[in-house]
Enzyme design. Sequence first.
Site, PDB file in Angstrom:
ATOM      1  N   LYS A  40       0.818  -1.184   0.000  1.00 20.48           N
ATOM      2  CA  LYS A  40       0.000   0.000   0.000  1.00 20.48           C
ATOM      3  C   LYS A  40       0.871   1.261   0.000  1.00 20.48           C
ATOM      4  CE  LYS A  40      -3.256  -2.246   3.152  1.00 20.48           C
ATOM      5  NZ  LYS A  40      -3.752  -2.155   4.525  1.00 20.48           N
ATOM      6  N   GLY A  41       2.092   1.134   0.470  1.00 14.13           N
ATOM      7  CA  GLY A  41       2.924   2.323   0.712  1.00 14.13           C
ATOM      8  C   GLY A  41       3.161   3.211  -0.492  1.00 14.13           C
ATOM      9  N   ASP A  96       7.120   3.768  -2.157  1.00 18.40           N
ATOM     10  CA  ASP A  96       7.398   4.891  -1.260  1.00 18.40           C
ATOM     11  C   ASP A  96       8.862   4.970  -0.870  1.00 18.40           C
ATOM     12  OD1 ASP A  96       7.171   2.510   0.167  1.00 18.40           O
ATOM     13  OD2 ASP A  96       5.777   3.274   1.660  1.00 18.40           O
ATOM     14  N   ASP A  99      14.440   0.297   1.071  1.00 14.55           N
ATOM     15  CA  ASP A  99      15.143   0.237   2.349  1.00 14.55           C
ATOM     16  C   ASP A  99      16.206  -0.873   2.244  1.00 14.55           C
ATOM     17  OD1 ASP A  99      15.647   0.426   5.092  1.00 14.55           O
ATOM     18  OD2 ASP A  99      13.802  -0.551   5.691  1.00 14.55           O
ATOM     19  N   LYS A 128      16.593   4.896   0.825  1.00 17.11           N
ATOM     20  CA  LYS A 128      17.359   4.786   2.085  1.00 17.11           C
ATOM     21  C   LYS A 128      18.571   3.915   1.794  1.00 17.11           C
ATOM     22  CE  LYS A 128      13.863   4.363   5.734  1.00 17.11           C
ATOM     23  NZ  LYS A 128      13.490   3.446   6.807  1.00 17.11           N
ATOM     24  N   PHE A 150      13.402   5.969  10.708  1.00 20.98           N
ATOM     25  CA  PHE A 150      12.080   5.410  10.439  1.00 20.98           C
ATOM     26  C   PHE A 150      11.152   6.562  10.054  1.00 20.98           C
ATOM     27  CE2 PHE A 150       7.785   4.149  11.687  1.00 20.98           C
ATOM     28  CZ  PHE A 150       7.648   3.067  10.838  1.00 20.98           C
ATOM     29  N   ASP A 157       3.784   3.852   6.768  1.00 18.80           N
ATOM     30  CA  ASP A 157       2.944   3.599   7.935  1.00 18.80           C
ATOM     31  C   ASP A 157       3.716   3.046   9.129  1.00 18.80           C
ATOM     32  OD1 ASP A 157       3.390   0.987   6.644  1.00 18.80           O
ATOM     33  OD2 ASP A 157       1.975   0.255   8.144  1.00 18.80           O
ATOM     34  N   ARG A 163      -0.621   6.579   7.031  1.00 16.02           N
ATOM     35  CA  ARG A 163      -0.351   6.635   5.590  1.00 16.02           C
ATOM     36  C   ARG A 163      -0.977   7.886   4.981  1.00 16.02           C
ATOM     37  NH1 ARG A 163       1.460   1.498   3.875  1.00 16.02           N
ATOM     38  NH2 ARG A 163       0.542  -0.254   4.972  1.00 16.02           N
TER      39      ARG A 163
END
Length: 186
Positions: A40-41, A96, A99, A128, A150, A157, A163
Amino acid sequence: MKEILLTREQIHNICIDIADKLSERLKDEEQIPVFVGVMKGGLNFMMDLVKEVKIPIITDFVQISSYDGTSSTGIIKLKKDLTYPAKNKTVVLIDDVVDTGYSMHYLKHFIYDKYQPKNILIVTLVDKISIRKVNIDIDYYGLQLKENKFLLGYGLDYKELNRNIPYVYVPDQDEIKQLDEIAKRN
Ligand code: IMP
Ligand code: MG
């Protein structure tokens, strides 16, 4: 005090910039490019980005899960597959944040193997770089973050919360505690 990393205005400018570059790069494609939001991000970013694209495109979505609380688990599950046949087309994967890189690495291989697209481009709002575990080429990013922070908001989220906040920020410990309380009640 929370630290705002990307304001709405900065995000808007990033969308225009990346959409311009993608429109230029993909304007002569023989087959229509497929812009894929990673749920969903990646949805907030994807939906704002595609509105700035100046060439015909198809939109599609995939959903994976990997994150548990505030760290990546490395175990990726596919929850929703593509619906549009991407064979011989350029697929633009939009998320989004990258990482560890596990999610994009998994998706890239999954889509190449299953659909044989012409090419896959990787777009992320935040790159990141400090905790990358697998090598993954990012084609376009909005912001490169060297510190391991974070982040929350604009798709990002904590326990499914926040979100909907329209900017990206670094929450403080008090906010994380409050969100823990909300998550516990629901
Ligand atoms: P990766 O597989 O470790 O690259 O993680 C990618 C996914 O983890 C992203 O698509 C996000 O959904 C989630 N994620 C990574 N970092 C953060 C963060 O700082 N806040 C919230 N979610 C994050
Ligand atoms: Mg994500």
